[in-house]
Enzyme design. Structure first.
Site, PDB file in Angstrom:
ATOM      1  N   SER A   1       0.537  -1.530   0.043  1.00 37.13           N
ATOM      2  CA  SER A   1       0.329  -0.082  -0.169  1.00 37.13           C
ATOM      3  C   SER A   1       0.634   1.474  -0.387  1.00 37.13           C
ATOM      4  CB  SER A   1      -1.028   0.088   0.701  1.00 37.13           C
ATOM      5  OG  SER A   1       0.128  -0.238   1.991  1.00 37.13           O
TER       6      SER A   1
ATOM      7  N   ASP B   1      -2.591   7.056  11.394  1.00 35.30           N
ATOM      8  CA  ASP B   1      -2.862   5.503  10.983  1.00 35.30           C
ATOM      9  C   ASP B   1      -1.946   4.399  11.118  1.00 35.30           C
ATOM     10  OD1 ASP B   1      -1.026   4.995   8.777  1.00 35.30           O
ATOM     11  OD2 ASP B   1      -3.045   4.243   7.098  1.00 35.30           O
TER      12      ASP B   1
ATOM     13  N   HIS C   1       0.881   4.128   7.599  1.00 34.45           N
ATOM     14  CA  HIS C   1       1.247   4.504   5.893  1.00 34.45           C
ATOM     15  C   HIS C   1       2.303   5.392   5.918  1.00 34.45           C
ATOM     16  CE1 HIS C   1      -2.316   2.023   5.185  1.00 34.45           C
ATOM     17  NE2 HIS C   1      -1.604   1.238   4.190  1.00 34.45           N
TER      18      HIS C   1
HETATM   19  C1  NAG Z   1       4.826   1.785   5.207  1.00 28.58           C
HETATM   20  O1  NAG Z   1       5.630   2.153   5.356  1.00 28.58           O
HETATM   21  C2  NAG Z   1       6.100   2.362   6.905  1.00 28.58           C
HETATM   22  C3  NAG Z   1       7.972   2.893   6.737  1.00 28.58           C
HETATM   23  O2  NAG Z   1       7.838   4.602   6.887  1.00 28.58           O
HETATM   24  C4  NAG Z   1       6.177   1.028   7.630  1.00 28.58           C
HETATM   25  O3  NAG Z   1       5.946   0.864   8.145  1.00 28.58           O
HETATM   26  C5  NAG Z   1       4.700   0.399   7.340  1.00 28.58           C
HETATM   27  O4  NAG Z   1       4.353  -0.651   8.034  1.00 28.58           O
HETATM   28  C6  NAG Z   1       4.301   0.492   5.839  1.00 28.58           C
HETATM   29  N1  NAG Z   1       3.083  -0.192   5.847  1.00 28.58           N
HETATM   30  C7  NAG Z   1       2.691  -0.782   5.186  1.00 28.58           C
HETATM   31  C8  NAG Z   1       1.153  -1.621   4.830  1.00 28.58           C
HETATM   32  O5  NAG Z   1       2.983  -1.733   3.741  1.00 28.58           O
END
Ligand code: NAG
Ligand code: NAG
Ligand code: NAG
Ligand code: NAG
Ligand code: NAG
Ligand code: NAG
Ligand code: NAG
Length: 306
Positions: free
Chosen positions: A53, A263, A266
């Site tokens: 995502s 959230d 993200h």
């Molecule tokens: C999105 O990126 C952040 C890093 O800043 C990470 O911690 C998070 O797990 C990621 N979310 C997804 C759904 O991959």
């Protein structure tokens, strides 16, 4: 086919060719209207964007209550770095090239929930630093919530990626690289995390074979640590797997430090801009990143696309 019929076809084709040529030769303002001519796609510098995502783009998404329902909605804010540019097109969900704009992944794995991702910032930055780069074609393929097993040959995310990449090439162009931001799903299970390295190596291997591009550059963002209260118990295992990837033309960079939104899972819009620039740096760090031997732009007035 009767002679009469083929004459008719030739006449129509000649007319079409004439019209499209005229369009090209007239004022640059008309380029946009003539953008369906094949020639504009022949030399497109294509980038595939895949992962979860954050690659799809959730920057600017927040949870709102709309008529009693809790909904995720994009705030619509597009920073300067992500603005449309006549030299950036995107391959949409209907497998057609169109002017690229945020949210780039719209129609792929999201509608209202689509927000800002790294793609536009990446493309604008590459063009800013190399104004002769040509037209950039972005092919968004990210899928929110996918574990790496979805990106293995035979699974839908992988198969769609290949299908879209091939469709995107049908009018010409060159695939210049894949932008990858992935791993969060696999930080939750022993299985996912412990097999990440082997699966990723298979992904790269198969991808390069299926796209007939043995040296395809892959820009790999190493997944940052999650922010509390979100937990990814096996984050260290996934990070170690990604950091341990040693395959030629797989360029790694650590995305640790990017801001996460309210959230907790993200990247924010400003963080997505930073991420896009990290991808641009990674791509431009390839010494021979300008490999084009033939440039169609040389044959047209240089201002035609500027
Ligand atoms: C999105 O990126 C952040 C890093 O800043 C990470 O911690 C998070 O797990 C990621 N979310 C997804 C759904 O991959
Ligand atoms: C709210 O959500 C329910 C269940 O998903 C749906 O049936 C209903 O149409 C939604 N209402 C509005 C106003 O969107
Ligand atoms: C192509 O032209 C159509 C119609 O004028 C326009 O809607 C579209 O945004 C243009 N696309 C690009 C890439 O310029
Ligand atoms: C444009 O490309 C499409 C698909 O490759 C092809 O069918 C069509 O004949 C081409 N048109 C022209 C005018 O070259
Ligand atoms: C982990 O892998 C094993 C063996 O492949 C399988 O039996 C098990 O269901 C998997 N567990 C999870 C949580 O995916
Ligand atoms: C750069 O050139 C080398 C040697 O010709 C080649 O192996 C490599 O794939 C090229 N890199 C890119 C990004 O095209
Ligand atoms: C990566 O692999 C190459 C050979 O394939 C090897 O020479 C190099 O030492 C390896 N780098 C690391 C950090 O393991």
């Amino acid at each position: 086919m009767s002679k009469h019929k083929s004459d008719e076809i030739i006449l129509v084709l000649t007319f079409l060719l004439l019209v499209s040529n005229l369009c090209w030769l007239m004022s640059p303002k008309r380029v946009k209207e003539c953008n369906t001519t094949n020639s504009s796609k022949k030399n497109v510098q294509i980038f595939l964007l895949a992962g979860q995502s954050n690659m799809s783009g959730r920057g600017g998404i927040s949870r709102k209550i709309v008529r009693g329902n809790v909904t995720d909605i994009w705030d619509g804010f597009v920073p300067q770095e992500c603005k449309p540019n006549r030299k950036i097109i995107r391959f949409n969900a209907d497998q057609k090239w169109e002017e690229a704009h945020e949210p780039l992944n719209y129609g792929m794995d999201c509608f209202e929930r689509c927000g800002v991702g790294p793609g536009m910032a990446f493309a604008n930055e590459v063009l800013k630093r190399d104004s002769n780069f040509g037209v950039i074609g972005l092919v968004p393929c990210a899928r929110g919530g996918t574990g790496l097993y979805r990106w293995i040959r035979g699974s839908y995310a992988y198969d769609d990626l290949i299908k879209r990449a091939k469709f995107a090439l049908k009018d010409g162009g060159t695939i210049r690289g894949l932008l990858w931001y992935h791993g969060e799903g696999d930080t939750r299970t022993i299985n996912g995390s412990s097999s990440y390295k082997a699966k990723f190596e298979k992904f790269v291997h198969d991808l390069r074979i299926d796209l007939n591009s043995p040296n395809l550059p892959i820009l790999l963002a190493v997944l940052p640590y999650p922010k509390k209260p979100f937990e990814g118990p096996y984050i260290e295992v996934v990070r170690a797997a990604q950091l341990g990837i040693n395959i030629s033309n797989v360029i790694k960079f650590d995305a640790e430090g990017l801001e996460i939104g309210s959230d907790g899972i993200h990247l924010t819009t400003p963080a997505q801009v930073q991420l896009g620039h990290m991808y641009a740096n990674a791509f431009l760090s390839l010494k021979n990143f300008t490999s084009s031997t033939f440039s169609f732009y040389k044959f047209f007035p240089s201002n035609i696309f500027s």
